[in-house]
Write an enzyme that holds these catalytic residues in place. Structure first.
Site, PDB file in Angstrom:
ATOM      1  N   CYS A   1      11.724  31.447   8.738  1.00  0.00           N
ATOM      2  CA  CYS A   1      11.961  30.306   9.815  1.00  0.00           C
ATOM      3  C   CYS A   1      12.958  30.619  10.400  1.00  0.00           C
ATOM      4  O   CYS A   1      13.378  31.734  11.254  1.00  0.00           O
ATOM      5  CB  CYS A   1      11.911  28.902   8.989  1.00  0.00           C
ATOM      6  SG  CYS A   1      11.585  27.478   9.960  1.00  0.00           S
TER       7      CYS A   1
ATOM      8  N   ASP B   1       0.639  29.366  14.480  1.00  0.00           N
ATOM      9  CA  ASP B   1       2.107  28.788  14.696  1.00  0.00           C
ATOM     10  C   ASP B   1       2.279  28.648  16.342  1.00  0.00           C
ATOM     11  O   ASP B   1       1.724  29.511  17.044  1.00  0.00           O
ATOM     12  CB  ASP B   1       3.025  30.114  14.174  1.00  0.00           C
ATOM     13  CG  ASP B   1       4.366  29.472  13.979  1.00  0.00           C
ATOM     14  OD1 ASP B   1       4.723  28.429  14.577  1.00  0.00           O
ATOM     15  OD2 ASP B   1       5.237  30.038  13.164  1.00  0.00           O
TER      16      ASP B   1
ATOM     17  N   HIS C   1       2.788  28.207  10.736  1.00  0.00           N
ATOM     18  CA  HIS C   1       4.434  28.196  10.184  1.00  0.00           C
ATOM     19  C   HIS C   1       4.595  28.214   8.645  1.00  0.00           C
ATOM     20  O   HIS C   1       3.678  27.354   8.267  1.00  0.00           O
ATOM     21  CB  HIS C   1       5.207  27.302  11.131  1.00  0.00           C
ATOM     22  CG  HIS C   1       6.611  27.712  11.279  1.00  0.00           C
ATOM     23  ND1 HIS C   1       7.118  28.719  11.878  1.00  0.00           N
ATOM     24  CD2 HIS C   1       7.846  27.228  10.631  1.00  0.00           C
ATOM     25  CE1 HIS C   1       8.342  28.835  11.731  1.00  0.00           C
ATOM     26  NE2 HIS C   1       8.702  27.930  11.032  1.00  0.00           N
TER      27      HIS C   1
END
Lengths: 89, 247
Positions: free
Chosen positions: B123, B183, B215
């Site tokens: 991330c 994502d 994600h």
């Protein structure tokens, strides 16, 4: 993703955290990954008192629809309150 | 091969000489091996990330996860520290680079180090792993779904998370990218732009995009977890670090 977006709002009042009540001086609002809620992203609010350390915090992680309803309820409640009481606060 | 390991809290000098708290996991087997810097995501130096750090040691690597929020909230619970760091504006890129360089130096000084060090981040940590690969002496880097390596953040984002794609010429080591096809940040279009930039710059890289994942598909404690993508992703990571972090 980590959204990075953050709004800091100065507030005054009290919050009840892990060690009991404490004076709240700041609220941080953001839409990002929660720590605990079972969702990808949530509307998060931290009620904090930075002078008392990072643990002086009351945290909520809310689903976006509920958060919006809550925000509208807060605004509606403030609008409906007798004006004299608002200024007295 | 899953091996025995030891894990503990340590401190190393990071940006500005500040002592940075970190979680070190290392195999008990003292054979020379490579090191891995594990970069946590915005929610912080949390249990899930420390578990991943142990996983690298179990697979034979010296692994260190710096607490990037050490300065904002020393000794605080990880979620409280993350909240304090966010309210203070997040981690500036320059400070992160100094901390990553300190972590690499710490790993290389360990008795079992073979001198080779890689990074991996998830991330926001994926973006930071890419940043480290452009600025720190690393031998391999993994970017797991890092947003804003490519693309301009929406208005209101802090300056320190500007795009990094124009720094692609500075990339110092091979890059492995693991992404989710569902994502939005980074989107498949974003990763395609990065792929083109890396190709144009002649940089070694390997990207994999999992169509059935979005994600944070590695995060076992979140609804975004996608076991098949994560399982394949881990295999790619072992193969990649096996190639680039062996002496």
């Amino acid at each position: 993703m980590c959204t990075y977006q953050t709004t800091n709002v100065p507030v005054s009042g009290s919050g009840k955290g892990a060690s009991g009540w404490f004076p709240v001086t700041a609220a941080t609002v953001y839409f990002d990954h929660p720590v605990d809620a079972p969702a990808g992203h949530t509307l998060n609010i931290d009620f904090r008192n930075p002078d008392r350390g990072a643990a002086a915090r009351v945290a909520v992680e809310l689903d976006p629809a509920g958060a919006r309803e809550l925000a509208e309820a807060i605004l509606a409640m403030l609008s409906a309150a007798p004006p004299a009481l608002l200024t007295e606060a | 091969m899953i091996g025995d390991l030891r894990a503990e809290t340590i401190h190393f000098p990071g940006a500005g000489g500040d002592l940075v708290e970190a979680y070190l996991a290392q195999p008990l087997d003292a054979r020379p091996t490579g090191g891995v810097i594990v970069v946590h995501h915005m929610p912080g130096y949390d249990e899930g990330t420390l578990e991943m750090t142990r996983r690298f040691a179990a697979h034979g690597y010296l692994a260190v996860c710096p607490n990037l929020y050490t300065r904002e909230a020393p000794g605080a619970d990880p979620d409280d520290a993350a909240a304090a760091a966010r309210a203070a504006g997040g981690v500036p890129d320059e400070r992160f680079i100094g901390d990553a360089a300190g972590a690499a130096a710490y790993l290389r000084a360990l008795p079992a180090a073979n001198g080779r060090v890689g990074s991996i981040g998830y991330c926001s940590g994926g973006r930071q792993s890419f940043l480290a690969a452009c600025t720190v002496d690393l031998d391999a880097a993994v970017d797991c779904y890092g947003a804003f390596v490519v693309g301009t953040p929406p208005e209101g984002f802090p300056l320190q998370v500007g795009p990094l794609v124009d720094r692609v010429g500075d990339l110092r080591c091979p890059l492995l990218g693991l992404f989710g096809g569902e994502d939005s940040y980074p989107s498949p279009a974003d990763t395609a732009v990065l792929e083109q930039a890396l190709t144009a710059a002649g940089k070694p890289f390997e990207f994999h995009t999992y169509d059935d994942a979005g994600h944070a598909f590695f995060a076992t404690d979140r609804p975004s977890y996608r076991p098949m993508a994560a399982k394949d992703g881990w295999q790619r990571i072992w193969a990649f670090f096996g190639r680039h972090l062996s002496a």
